[in-house]
Design a protein around this motif. Structure first.
Motif, PDB file in Angstrom:
ATOM      1  N   GLU A 148       0.413  -1.499  -0.222  1.00  0.00           N
ATOM      2  CA  GLU A 148       0.260   0.075   0.457  1.00  0.00           C
ATOM      3  C   GLU A 148       0.855   1.329  -0.486  1.00  0.00           C
ATOM      4  OE1 GLU A 148      -2.398  -3.313   2.220  1.00  0.00           O
ATOM      5  OE2 GLU A 148      -0.328  -2.653   2.306  1.00  0.00           O
ATOM      6  N   ALA A 149       2.318   1.351   1.159  1.00  0.00           N
ATOM      7  CA  ALA A 149       2.314   2.683   1.138  1.00  0.00           C
ATOM      8  C   ALA A 149       3.522   3.035  -0.811  1.00  0.00           C
ATOM      9  CB  ALA A 149       3.686   2.181   2.296  1.00  0.00           C
ATOM     10  N   VAL A 150       3.716   1.250  -1.234  1.00  0.00           N
ATOM     11  CA  VAL A 150       4.604   1.646  -1.836  1.00  0.00           C
ATOM     12  C   VAL A 150       3.596   1.900  -3.735  1.00  0.00           C
ATOM     13  CG1 VAL A 150       6.044   0.962  -3.790  1.00  0.00           C
ATOM     14  CG2 VAL A 150       6.883  -0.213  -1.651  1.00  0.00           C
ATOM     15  N   ASP A 151       2.572   1.762  -3.624  1.00  0.00           N
ATOM     16  CA  ASP A 151       1.964   2.103  -4.325  1.00  0.00           C
ATOM     17  C   ASP A 151       0.949   3.513  -4.345  1.00  0.00           C
ATOM     18  OD1 ASP A 151       1.001  -0.214  -5.738  1.00  0.00           O
ATOM     19  OD2 ASP A 151      -0.601  -1.008  -4.558  1.00  0.00           O
ATOM     20  N   ASP A 152       1.431   3.729  -2.875  1.00  0.00           N
ATOM     21  CA  ASP A 152       0.648   5.191  -2.725  1.00  0.00           C
ATOM     22  C   ASP A 152       1.849   6.146  -2.847  1.00  0.00           C
ATOM     23  OD1 ASP A 152      -1.723   4.769  -1.509  1.00  0.00           O
ATOM     24  OD2 ASP A 152      -0.888   5.004   0.340  1.00  0.00           O
ATOM     25  N   ALA A 153       2.834   5.453  -3.497  1.00  0.00           N
ATOM     26  CA  ALA A 153       4.224   6.787  -3.138  1.00  0.00           C
ATOM     27  C   ALA A 153       4.320   6.841  -5.240  1.00  0.00           C
ATOM     28  CB  ALA A 153       5.608   6.031  -2.923  1.00  0.00           C
ATOM     29  N   ARG A 154       3.985   5.602  -5.477  1.00  0.00           N
ATOM     30  CA  ARG A 154       4.341   5.061  -7.177  1.00  0.00           C
ATOM     31  C   ARG A 154       3.085   6.358  -8.008  1.00  0.00           C
ATOM     32  NH1 ARG A 154       6.491  -0.541  -6.945  1.00  0.00           N
ATOM     33  NH2 ARG A 154       8.782   0.119  -7.561  1.00  0.00           N
ATOM     34  N   TRP A 155       1.717   6.393  -6.957  1.00  0.00           N
ATOM     35  CA  TRP A 155       1.032   7.252  -7.770  1.00  0.00           C
ATOM     36  C   TRP A 155       1.152   9.028  -6.948  1.00  0.00           C
ATOM     37  CZ3 TRP A 155      -1.538  11.167  -3.984  1.00  0.00           C
ATOM     38  CH2 TRP A 155      -2.648  11.672  -4.695  1.00  0.00           C
ATOM     39  N   ALA A 156       2.061   9.232  -6.567  1.00  0.00           N
ATOM     40  CA  ALA A 156       2.391  10.447  -5.764  1.00  0.00           C
ATOM     41  C   ALA A 156       3.120  11.016  -6.908  1.00  0.00           C
ATOM     42  CB  ALA A 156       2.549  10.702  -4.581  1.00  0.00           C
ATOM     43  N   ALA A 157       4.222   9.665  -7.352  1.00  0.00           N
ATOM     44  CA  ALA A 157       5.693  10.142  -8.320  1.00  0.00           C
ATOM     45  C   ALA A 157       4.784  10.313 -10.153  1.00  0.00           C
ATOM     46  CB  ALA A 157       6.375   9.217  -7.756  1.00  0.00           C
ATOM     47  N   ASP A 158       3.502   9.903  -9.470  1.00  0.00           N
ATOM     48  CA  ASP A 158       3.599   9.352 -11.311  1.00  0.00           C
ATOM     49  C   ASP A 158       2.820  10.850 -11.748  1.00  0.00           C
ATOM     50  OD1 ASP A 158       4.140   7.050 -11.921  1.00  0.00           O
ATOM     51  OD2 ASP A 158       2.478   6.075 -11.485  1.00  0.00           O
ATOM     52  N   VAL A 159       1.890  11.810 -10.200  1.00  0.00           N
ATOM     53  CA  VAL A 159       1.309  12.581 -10.642  1.00  0.00           C
ATOM     54  C   VAL A 159       2.524  13.717 -10.623  1.00  0.00           C
ATOM     55  CG1 VAL A 159       0.359  14.328  -9.324  1.00  0.00           C
ATOM     56  CG2 VAL A 159      -0.509  11.887  -8.717  1.00  0.00           C
ATOM     57  N   LEU A 160       3.478  13.743 -10.628  1.00  0.00           N
ATOM     58  CA  LEU A 160       4.819  14.893 -10.698  1.00  0.00           C
ATOM     59  C   LEU A 160       5.602  15.087 -12.088  1.00  0.00           C
ATOM     60  CD1 LEU A 160       5.946  14.766  -6.979  1.00  0.00           C
ATOM     61  CD2 LEU A 160       4.581  16.054  -7.936  1.00  0.00           C
ATOM     62  N   THR A 161       5.543  13.332 -11.924  1.00  0.00           N
ATOM     63  CA  THR A 161       6.450  13.084 -13.637  1.00  0.00           C
ATOM     64  C   THR A 161       5.578  13.531 -14.429  1.00  0.00           C
ATOM     65  OG1 THR A 161       5.885  11.238 -13.387  1.00  0.00           O
ATOM     66  CG2 THR A 161       7.811  12.092 -11.689  1.00  0.00           C
ATOM     67  N   GLY A 162       4.472  13.489 -14.373  1.00  0.00           N
ATOM     68  CA  GLY A 162       3.280  13.649 -15.185  1.00  0.00           C
ATOM     69  C   GLY A 162       3.155  15.181 -16.217  1.00  0.00           C
ATOM     70  N   GLU A 163       3.634  15.332 -14.758  1.00  0.00           N
ATOM     71  CA  GLU A 163       3.346  17.169 -15.080  1.00  0.00           C
ATOM     72  C   GLU A 163       4.142  18.272 -16.012  1.00  0.00           C
ATOM     73  OE1 GLU A 163       3.180  18.708 -10.955  1.00  0.00           O
ATOM     74  OE2 GLU A 163       1.137  18.743 -11.043  1.00  0.00           O
ATOM     75  N   ASP A 164       5.633  17.329 -16.097  1.00  0.00           N
ATOM     76  CA  ASP A 164       6.513  17.623 -16.564  1.00  0.00           C
ATOM     77  C   ASP A 164       7.837  16.530 -16.773  1.00  0.00           C
ATOM     78  OD1 ASP A 164       7.932  19.136 -17.727  1.00  0.00           O
ATOM     79  OD2 ASP A 164       8.313  21.265 -17.052  1.00  0.00           O
ATOM     80  N   ALA A 165       7.894  15.784 -17.644  1.00  0.00           N
ATOM     81  CA  ALA A 165       8.776  15.759 -17.878  1.00  0.00           C
ATOM     82  C   ALA A 165      10.347  15.296 -17.712  1.00  0.00           C
ATOM     83  CB  ALA A 165       8.832  13.820 -18.972  1.00  0.00           C
ATOM     84  N   ASP A 166      10.584  16.757 -18.019  1.00  0.00           N
ATOM     85  CA  ASP A 166      11.859  17.073 -18.151  1.00  0.00           C
ATOM     86  C   ASP A 166      12.205  17.898 -16.436  1.00  0.00           C
ATOM     87  OD1 ASP A 166      12.107  17.033 -20.897  1.00  0.00           O
ATOM     88  OD2 ASP A 166      11.785  18.923 -21.174  1.00  0.00           O
ATOM     89  N   VAL A 167      11.416  17.623 -15.604  1.00  0.00           N
ATOM     90  CA  VAL A 167      11.603  18.362 -14.520  1.00  0.00           C
ATOM     91  C   VAL A 167      12.161  17.339 -13.631  1.00  0.00           C
ATOM     92  CG1 VAL A 167      11.002  20.223 -12.022  1.00  0.00           C
ATOM     93  CG2 VAL A 167      10.657  20.463 -14.674  1.00  0.00           C
ATOM     94  N   PRO A 168      13.639  16.778 -13.260  1.00  0.00           N
ATOM     95  CA  PRO A 168      13.550  16.017 -12.031  1.00  0.00           C
ATOM     96  C   PRO A 168      12.684  15.659 -10.950  1.00  0.00           C
ATOM     97  CG  PRO A 168      14.738  17.406 -12.312  1.00  0.00           C
ATOM     98  CD  PRO A 168      14.249  17.563 -12.884  1.00  0.00           C
ATOM     99  N   VAL A 169      12.236  14.442 -10.334  1.00  0.00           N
ATOM    100  CA  VAL A 169      12.017  14.753  -8.937  1.00  0.00           C
ATOM    101  C   VAL A 169      12.540  13.826  -7.868  1.00  0.00           C
ATOM    102  CG1 VAL A 169       9.768  12.891  -8.203  1.00  0.00           C
ATOM    103  CG2 VAL A 169       9.523  13.852 -10.270  1.00  0.00           C
ATOM    104  N   VAL A 170      12.970  14.309  -7.156  1.00  0.00           N
ATOM    105  CA  VAL A 170      13.832  13.527  -6.172  1.00  0.00           C
ATOM    106  C   VAL A 170      12.896  13.324  -4.577  1.00  0.00           C
ATOM    107  CG1 VAL A 170      15.595  14.412  -4.192  1.00  0.00           C
ATOM    108  CG2 VAL A 170      15.947  15.486  -6.904  1.00  0.00           C
ATOM    109  N   LEU A 171      13.334  12.370  -3.937  1.00  0.00           N
ATOM    110  CA  LEU A 171      12.229  11.455  -2.957  1.00  0.00           C
ATOM    111  C   LEU A 171      13.330  11.869  -1.863  1.00  0.00           C
ATOM    112  CD1 LEU A 171      11.566   8.013  -4.144  1.00  0.00           C
ATOM    113  CD2 LEU A 171      10.359  10.010  -5.009  1.00  0.00           C
ATOM    114  N   VAL A 172      12.222  11.812  -0.741  1.00  0.00           N
ATOM    115  CA  VAL A 172      12.719  12.501   0.901  1.00  0.00           C
ATOM    116  C   VAL A 172      11.683  11.612   1.583  1.00  0.00           C
ATOM    117  CG1 VAL A 172      13.090  14.123   2.471  1.00  0.00           C
ATOM    118  CG2 VAL A 172      13.581  15.076  -0.151  1.00  0.00           C
ATOM    119  N   GLY A 173      12.891  10.656   1.960  1.00  0.00           N
ATOM    120  CA  GLY A 173      12.116   9.908   2.817  1.00  0.00           C
ATOM    121  C   GLY A 173      12.052   9.279   4.390  1.00  0.00           C
TER     122      GLY A 173
END
Length: 218
Positions: free
Chosen positions: A84-109
């Protein structure tokens, strides 16, 4: 009021827009900790969420061209598989990467969020991750996709919950796979980060900047 996006499964994403005008230089996804076993719904007022709200707010203030998002998991626990936690994070990451693929995403956990981060950081669009007092037990697998990612791990020398000794096996196995995180030991710091929050804040910001400036391996 900050905008909140909700997933179909009950996770929620709280977002801060960049303070500097123009498109963001980076999108930071902040992942909170949790319990080893719990089916209870996660609430914004949970201590694990509140401490990462403080980290997210600091990143928003200190990195003016960063778009910052704090994920609130649907439930508090890892519950053996962490699905569940991993799926939630992937959902959130997909939201962010989907807005602009050229902007890098960095995770802080933090803690369990650090464990989630190493599961997700190898996904497309993720530049790397900053692991704060990560929970990385002996049975946590090493994803070879992390070879192409930049990882920064910050641990407190007085951490009794997820000590440096408890994560040594994972980092050793990661090294055998060619994954070499930047590791920082914070003298006297514990797991909850509360007593030395300013130092954690500073090292988290530096960690995000290190991920951005370190060339990613192909």
């Amino acid at each position: 009021m900050l905008p909140v996006l909700r997933s179909p499964d009950g996770a929620a994403l709280l977002r801060w827009a960049p303070r500097r005008p123009g498109p963001p230089r980076v999108r930071v996804l902040v992942l909170h900790g949790g319990n080893e076993i719990s089916e209870s719904p996660t609430r914004w007022t949970d201590p694990a969420v509140l401490r990462m709200w403080l980290i997210a707010r600091m990143l928003h203030r200190r990195i003016p061209d960063a778009a910052v998002a704090l994920l609130r998991d649907r439930i508090r626990g890892w519950n053996d598989s962490g699905v569940e936690a991993v799926d939630d994070a992937r959902w959130a990451a997909d939201v962010l990467t989907g807005e602009d693929a050229d902007v890098p995403v960095v995770l802080v956990g933090h803690s369990m969020g650090g464990r989630v981060a190493v599961r997700v950081a190898g996904d497309p669009g993720i530049r790397g991750a900053v692991l704060l007092a990560p929970w990385l037990p002996d049975d946590e697998p090493v994803d070879t996709a992390l070879r192409a990612r930049v990882l920064v791990a910050v641990q407190g020398s007085a951490d009794r919950t997820c000590s440096e000794e408890s994560t040594r096996s994972w980092f050793s196995r990661a090294g055998l796979e060619g994954i070499t995180p930047i590791r920082v030991l914070l003298p006297g710091a514990g797991h909850a980060m509360v007593r030395s929050l300013r130092r954690w804040d500073r090292l988290t910001r530096r960690g995000v900047e290190a991920v951005l400036r370190t060339p990613a391996r192909p």
